[in-house]
Scaffold this active site. Structure first.
Site, PDB file in Angstrom:
ATOM      1  N   CYS A   4      -3.784   1.563   7.577  1.00  0.00           N
ATOM      2  CA  CYS A   4      -2.865   2.451   8.278  1.00  0.00           C
ATOM      3  C   CYS A   4      -2.870   3.826   7.631  1.00  0.00           C
ATOM      4  CB  CYS A   4      -1.450   1.887   8.263  1.00  0.00           C
ATOM      5  SG  CYS A   4      -1.182   0.569   9.461  1.00  0.00           S
ATOM      6  N   HIS A  53      -3.966  -2.269   2.966  1.00  0.00           N
ATOM      7  CA  HIS A  53      -2.832  -1.511   3.480  1.00  0.00           C
ATOM      8  C   HIS A  53      -3.002  -0.058   3.076  1.00  0.00           C
ATOM      9  CE1 HIS A  53      -0.385  -4.802   4.994  1.00  0.00           C
ATOM     10  NE2 HIS A  53      -0.478  -5.459   3.848  1.00  0.00           N
TER      11      HIS A  53
END
Length: 305
Positions: free
Chosen positions: A183, A141
């Site tokens: 991301c 992430h």
């Protein structure tokens, strides 16, 4: 285009069934601030004149070099982050592709932030004199400028710092390649409609060694899965769009094309082949484009050893 997806939201990436699901490598709250880094004097390196001015990196050292893959799938409960389903397929594909390119690959799963820093610091402190280059892939992430260990965030710059030319002298003047699947924000790329029509009819003496100085920030290539500010999509069964495309291009073209050209091919595949398809209209029909930051000074070719 992917098969129909299950509904989801950026705050909830859990998969309700076994169908492929488009997911994002995001986290549900903003990052902290990193401390500024001081700049040290540039490092000196010794090369032959012909090597220094060549347009191609020297890739005929005894070894290709070390490649480190960090695959973070499950995160500590207090982070509020969901499991990154499909990331094991990414890690496996990258392990195969980098091994085929003669890298000595180390695969690590579910590392804490400090463990990531220590792993990369140890690699940077190693002796790379007999190696062509260094490669690292981090699957996790993230937010713009940050990646997640399984416990907390870490600034991406902190991970690059030990490999700079003034810190890792045995890699000075050699390629340092980073692939980052994560991301970099919370925006969706809506895409733009295009009308596409079918085209119809259209000296022999080696110079002496010389002492040269190079920038400590040079010879890096950082390939991000997405541009700053946007979600990065991942299929819960097949893996992320970016790594799927990267694996395909490396398999087909690693022996013939230079690295930057291959990354352009990756951009084309991600941009044209993939589109999210979910029952949630707010997350359906979204697009993605990777982003390559290059401080390379020469072309990188992975010719077989």
């Amino acid at each position: 285009m992917e098969q129909p997806m299950s509904p989801e939201s950026p705050q909830n990436h859990d998969v309700a069934d076994a169908k492929p699901v488009s997911e994002t490598d995001a986290f549900p709250f903003g990052p902290g601030k990193s401390k500024p880094h001081s700049t040290k004097p540039v490092a000196s390196t010794i090369q032959t004149t012909s090597e220094f001015y060549s347009h191609v990196y020297k890739m005929n050292y005894p070894n290709r070099g070390k490649a480190i893959i960090i695959n973070n799938k499950t995160f500590n409960p207090n982070t509020g982050l969901n499991e990154r389903n499909g990331t094991d397929q990414d890690a496996s594909a990258l392990c195969c592709r980098l091994s085929e390119l003669d890298f000595d690959v180390d695969l690590h799963h579910n590392l804490k932030a400090e463990e990531i820093k220590n792993t990369l610091k140890k690699a940077a402190d190693s002796d790379h004199r007999d190696n062509d280059c260094f490669a690292c892939a981090i699957l996790s992430h993230g937010e713009d400028g940050f990646l997640w260990g399984i416990d907390r965030m870490i600034p991406i710059n902190d991970l690059m710092e030990p490999f700079k030319g003034n810190k890792c002298l045995s890699l000075a003047g050699k390629p340092k390649i980073f692939f980052i699947q994560a991301c970099r924000g919370t925006k969706f790329d809506e895409g733009v409609d295009m009308n596409v029509a079918d085209a119809k009819g259209f000296m022999d003496v080696e110079p002496q060694f010389s002492l040269q100085k190079i920038p400590s920030e040079s010879d890096f290539l950082i390939a991000y899965s997405v541009v700053p500010g946007y979600y990065s999509w991942r299929n819960s069964t097949n893996g992320s769009w970016f790594v799927q495309a990267l694996s395909e291009v490396l398999m087909k073209h690693a022996q013939t094309l230079d690295l930057l050209t291959m990354m352009t091919r990756v951009n084309q595949i991600v941009a044209n082949k993939f589109q999210s398809n979910t029952s949630n209209p707010d997350m359906s029909e979204k697009k993605q484009i990777p982003c390559v930051t290059s401080m390379l000074t020469k072309e990188v070719y992975f010719k077989s050893k």
